[in-house]
Design an enzyme around this catalytic site. Structure first.
Site, PDB file in Angstrom:
ATOM      1  N   GLU A  47     -57.294   0.626   5.409  1.00  0.00           N
ATOM      2  CA  GLU A  47     -56.956  -0.788   5.346  1.00  0.00           C
ATOM      3  C   GLU A  47     -57.562  -1.377   4.066  1.00  0.00           C
ATOM      4  O   GLU A  47     -58.786  -1.347   3.883  1.00  0.00           O
ATOM      5  CB  GLU A  47     -57.491  -1.530   6.568  1.00  0.00           C
ATOM      6  CG  GLU A  47     -57.341  -3.031   6.514  1.00  0.00           C
ATOM      7  CD  GLU A  47     -55.914  -3.491   6.238  1.00  0.00           C
ATOM      8  OE1 GLU A  47     -55.740  -4.358   5.350  1.00  0.00           O
ATOM      9  OE2 GLU A  47     -54.986  -2.977   6.895  1.00  0.00           O
ATOM     10  N   CYS A 144     -41.874  -5.345   9.154  1.00  0.00           N
ATOM     11  CA  CYS A 144     -41.450  -6.261  10.227  1.00  0.00           C
ATOM     12  C   CYS A 144     -40.581  -7.350   9.606  1.00  0.00           C
ATOM     13  O   CYS A 144     -40.698  -8.522   9.959  1.00  0.00           O
ATOM     14  CB  CYS A 144     -42.635  -6.825  10.990  1.00  0.00           C
ATOM     15  SG  CYS A 144     -43.869  -7.647   9.975  1.00  0.00           S
TER      16      CYS A 144
END
Length: 384
Positions: A47, A144
């Site tokens: 991340e 998304c």
């Protein structure tokens, strides 16, 4: 969850792989992936954003699997590390259109300008990580977003510029997955109201050719291996009884933390640790504080924990919630002084240090439950 299907379709269940979840926080994809990978596989979870990376560490430590490395790096940093992967999951940052129904902030933040920024960033991310994918390796690309610029257009760019081939995924009609809106490519869309999910786009690609940058990465690695390792073995300490018998690990110390690294991938870990910012790896056994050796929360939650190594105290539901709020749990007088493992329905929660007249709660402060609400009825753990 669709990535679970991809892994089962394109991996040999008996052949370990090395996989990277590139944009992994908060960790839902990583835990789903780790459960699907063949035994003895190694999963890197990365991340780039520091605060989100800490949440990723928390969730992976709670999951308790030892074959995991968590990093806080940019994709291009992985080229310098010289680690190559059989599978890379790139759930890239996007304009968030698929979250409109779920998150009103996603609507407020959306703009055409942001879409333009996103598709360019997405290509940069894929370009940076592509040299780390082995020849024949699998890239799972997902967003998304709904628009074709971040989805179909980027897939066509990968096929054209990076010499990849697109692969189909076995799906069934009752999943209600929609195909491409602009091309005949085998890509997969979850549309709210059609499928049982928020919005998602996914495509699976295979790398065809080796790149020059991959070979250069290997040459650079040879030079770096001559330098002193960032993570060193601790020749003075060996906590073997804290782990289940016969687990093959190598213990090493980083700053004030003692780690247990599974031997089967310790060389990969050593390479990564020279270049990448490793936040968690294997099992974090203990921390050193003055003369004390304090068992780590990661150990309490690991599947390699040897519960017989510590006195255990079975807590009630109310006591368990109190402990997870980082409140002191009163221990019975028959327990010895030292570190006590608290368990609820035989599930480890963490450690307290019993000093006789009181006990110090060692649960991580940043993990504590902040709500004061306590359900009237106890929940029951369902063992599968």
């Amino acid at each position: 969850m669709l990535v679970h299907q991809v892994i089962h379709q394109y991996t040999d269940t008996k052949q370990p792989v090395t996989m990277l979840d590139l944009c992994a926080a908060p960790g839902g994809k990583s835990t789903a992936v780790r459960a699907a990978l063949p035994d003895n596989s190694l999963l890197f979870c990365n991340e780039p954003v520091g605060q989100r990376a800490q949440i990723l560490v928390e969730n992976l430590q709670k999951f308790g699997h030892p074959d995991v490395i968590v990093t806080n790096n940019l994709p291009r940093d992985y080229q310098k590390a010289g680690v190559s992967f059989d599978i890379i999951l790139a759930d890239v940052p996007c304009s968030g259109e698929g979250m409109f129904r779920k998150d009103s902030n996603a609507v407020a933040e959306w703009s055409l300008l942001n879409v333009e920024k996103c598709w360019q960033l997405q290509r940069e991310i894929v370009r940076d990580i592509w040299p780390c994918l082995k020849t024949g390796g699998i890239l799972v690309y997902s967003t998304c977003a709904f628009n074709n610029k971040e989805n179909e257009d980027n897939i066509e760019w990968i096929l054209r510029e990076l010499d990849a081939e697109i692969l189909p995924v076995h799906i069934t009609a009752d999943w209600h997955i929609t195909g491409s809106l602009t091309t005949s490519l085998p890509v997969y869309r979850f549309i709210p109201g059609v499928s049982r999910s928020e919005g998602l786009f996914m495509a699976v690609l295979r790398k065809r050719e080796k790149t020059v940058s991959q070979n250069q990465t290997k040459r650079n690695l040879t030079k770096r291996n001559l330098t002193k390792r960032k993570y060193e073995r601790n020749p003075y300490l060996s906590i073997t009884d804290w782990l289940v018998p016969h687990c093959s690990v190598d213990q090493c110390q980083h700053n004030e933390t003692l780690l247990a690294i599974p031997n089967r991938w310790k060389e990969v870990y050593s390479r990564a640790a020279q270049t990448l910012k490793v936040l968690h790896a294997g099992v974090m056994l203990a921390t050193f504080k003055g003369k004390d050796i304090i068992p780590h929360q990661s150990l309490a939650l690991s599947i390699l924990l040897n519960k017989q190594a510590f006195p255990c105290f079975e807590v009630s539901y109310a006591q368990a919630i109190s402990f997870l709020r980082k409140e002191a749990v009163l221990l019975p007088p028959h327990l010895p002084k030292g570190f006590i493992l608290l368990v609820y329905q035989n599930i480890p929660l963490g450690f307290e240090k019993n000093i006789g007249h009181r006990a110090n709660n060692l649960y991580p402060t940043e993990w504590r439950i902040k709500s004061t609400y306590l359900p009237e009825e106890n929940n029951t753990i369902i063992q599968i």
